[in-house]
Motif scaffolding. Structure first.
Motif, PDB file in Angstrom:
ATOM      1  N   UNK A   1      -3.795  -9.288   9.999  1.00 11.42           N
ATOM      2  CA  UNK A   1      -4.049  -8.468   8.805  1.00 11.42           C
ATOM      3  C   UNK A   1      -2.818  -7.617   8.503  1.00 11.42           C
ATOM      4  N   UNK A   2      -2.246  -6.993   9.529  1.00 12.49           N
ATOM      5  CA  UNK A   2      -1.080  -6.125   9.334  1.00 12.49           C
ATOM      6  C   UNK A   2       0.092  -6.887   8.734  1.00 12.49           C
ATOM      7  N   UNK A   3       0.266  -8.127   9.153  1.00 11.72           N
ATOM      8  CA  UNK A   3       1.382  -8.940   8.662  1.00 11.72           C
ATOM      9  C   UNK A   3       1.249  -9.203   7.162  1.00 11.72           C
ATOM     10  N   UNK A   4       0.029  -9.301   6.681  1.00 12.50           N
ATOM     11  CA  UNK A   4      -0.222  -9.624   5.276  1.00 12.50           C
ATOM     12  C   UNK A   4      -0.719  -8.428   4.465  1.00 12.50           C
ATOM     13  N   UNK A   5      -0.672  -7.252   5.049  1.00 15.63           N
ATOM     14  CA  UNK A   5      -1.273  -6.093   4.396  1.00 15.63           C
ATOM     15  C   UNK A   5      -0.638  -5.760   3.055  1.00 15.63           C
ATOM     16  N   UNK A   6       0.662  -5.924   2.926  1.00 19.28           N
ATOM     17  CA  UNK A   6       1.308  -5.611   1.654  1.00 19.28           C
ATOM     18  C   UNK A   6       0.908  -6.610   0.576  1.00 19.28           C
ATOM     19  N   UNK A   7       0.744  -7.890   0.953  1.00 17.37           N
ATOM     20  CA  UNK A   7       0.291  -8.885  -0.015  1.00 17.37           C
ATOM     21  C   UNK A   7      -1.174  -8.662  -0.384  1.00 17.37           C
ATOM     22  N   UNK A   8      -1.984  -8.302   0.608  1.00 19.97           N
ATOM     23  CA  UNK A   8      -3.418  -8.125   0.377  1.00 19.97           C
ATOM     24  C   UNK A   8      -3.760  -6.811  -0.318  1.00 19.97           C
ATOM     25  N   UNK A   9      -3.066  -5.724   0.070  1.00 22.02           N
ATOM     26  CA  UNK A   9      -3.437  -4.395  -0.409  1.00 22.02           C
ATOM     27  C   UNK A   9      -2.372  -3.737  -1.275  1.00 22.02           C
ATOM     28  N   UNK A  10      -1.207  -4.372  -1.378  1.00 22.16           N
ATOM     29  CA  UNK A  10      -0.143  -3.845  -2.221  1.00 22.16           C
ATOM     30  C   UNK A  10       0.560  -2.648  -1.611  1.00 22.16           C
ATOM     31  N   UNK A  11       1.430  -2.071  -2.418  1.00 21.37           N
ATOM     32  CA  UNK A  11       2.156  -0.869  -2.000  1.00 21.37           C
ATOM     33  C   UNK A  11       1.650   0.311  -2.820  1.00 21.37           C
ATOM     34  N   UNK A  12       1.945   1.482  -2.334  1.00 24.49           N
ATOM     35  CA  UNK A  12       1.519   2.704  -3.010  1.00 24.49           C
ATOM     36  C   UNK A  12       2.670   3.188  -3.880  1.00 24.49           C
ATOM     37  N   UNK A  13       2.443   3.227  -5.173  1.00 27.63           N
ATOM     38  CA  UNK A  13       3.468   3.696  -6.110  1.00 27.63           C
ATOM     39  C   UNK A  13       3.425   5.217  -6.216  1.00 27.63           C
ATOM     40  N   UNK A  14       2.217   5.770  -6.173  1.00 25.36           N
ATOM     41  CA  UNK A  14       2.043   7.218  -6.255  1.00 25.36           C
ATOM     42  C   UNK A  14       0.840   7.602  -5.411  1.00 25.36           C
ATOM     43  N   UNK A  15       1.016   8.602  -4.599  1.00 26.77           N
ATOM     44  CA  UNK A  15      -0.072   9.062  -3.732  1.00 26.77           C
ATOM     45  C   UNK A  15      -0.933  10.084  -4.460  1.00 26.77           C
ATOM     46  N   UNK A  16      -2.187  10.118  -4.073  1.00 23.98           N
ATOM     47  CA  UNK A  16      -3.082  11.160  -4.577  1.00 23.98           C
ATOM     48  C   UNK A  16      -2.595  12.488  -4.020  1.00 23.98           C
ATOM     49  N   UNK A  17      -2.523  13.492  -4.846  1.00 23.07           N
ATOM     50  CA  UNK A  17      -2.107  14.800  -4.353  1.00 23.07           C
ATOM     51  C   UNK A  17      -3.203  15.381  -3.476  1.00 23.07           C
ATOM     52  N   UNK A  18      -2.838  15.814  -2.271  1.00 23.58           N
ATOM     53  CA  UNK A  18      -3.858  16.390  -1.393  1.00 23.58           C
ATOM     54  C   UNK A  18      -4.320  17.746  -1.912  1.00 23.58           C
ATOM     55  N   UNK A  19      -5.543  18.069  -1.591  1.00 26.59           N
ATOM     56  CA  UNK A  19      -6.061  19.393  -1.930  1.00 26.59           C
ATOM     57  C   UNK A  19      -5.332  20.428  -1.082  1.00 26.59           C
ATOM     58  N   UNK A  20      -5.511  21.684  -1.401  1.00 25.60           N
ATOM     59  CA  UNK A  20      -4.877  22.755  -0.617  1.00 25.60           C
ATOM     60  C   UNK A  20      -5.294  22.667   0.851  1.00 25.60           C
ATOM     61  N   UNK A  21      -6.560  22.391   1.098  1.00 23.85           N
ATOM     62  CA  UNK A  21      -7.045  22.271   2.490  1.00 23.85           C
ATOM     63  C   UNK A  21      -6.437  21.073   3.196  1.00 23.85           C
ATOM     64  N   UNK A  22      -6.222  19.985   2.469  1.00 25.43           N
ATOM     65  CA  UNK A  22      -5.670  18.780   3.068  1.00 25.43           C
ATOM     66  C   UNK A  22      -4.166  18.886   3.348  1.00 25.43           C
TER      67      UNK A  22
END
Length: 133
Positions: free
Chosen positions: A106-127
């Motif tokens: 799964x790890x070997x194909x993770x980028x093909x299966x799940x893609x890359x992250x172009x922009x991350x969700x901004x964490x909340x203040x607590x996170x």
């Protein structure tokens, strides 16, 4: 980080790894998980401290001065999740080699299966305090 904390090192560009981080943030009922990118300063320090090869580019879990990689990392995380997710710990009964073959496939194909992250969700203040550089 607190003494009973769990550090999760992850590939910051991987869609699957990002999904794991978001899932853990949502299900961290004991507020124990902290996060750092594998290729960041904290990731570099911990990889060096525990002798984790640069070829390891998926989730790494550091808990109680021990590093877990591949399927062991997933099972270590499952141990700290609420039901029904903690039941994944039952996979510890399978031979490590078998678990790791599945994990690496799964790890070997993770980028093909799940893609890359172009922009991350901004964490909340607590996170935000849970993310280390």
């Amino acid at each position: 980080m607190k003494n009973n904390s769990i550090l999760v090192l992850y590939d910051g560009q991987c869609g699957l790894c990002d999904g794991v981080v978001q899932f853990l943030l949502q299900h961290d009922v004991r507020n124990r998980f902290y996060f750092a990118a594998l290729d960041g300063e904290t990731g570099y320090v911990y990889k060096k401290r525990y002798g984790i090869a640069d070829s390891v580019d998926s989730v790494v879990v550091i808990e109680k001065e021990r590093a877990y990689v591949y399927s062991d990392a997933v099972l270590q995380l499952a141990k700290h999740l609420p039901l029904p997710y903690t039941l994944l710990r039952g996979a510890v009964l399978l031979p490590t080699q078998l678990r790791d073959v599945a994990y690496k496939a799964i790890a070997k194909r993770r980028l093909q299966l799940f893609g890359t992250v172009e922009a991350c969700r901004l964490p909340t203040m607590a996170e935000r305090q849970k993310f280390l550089l």
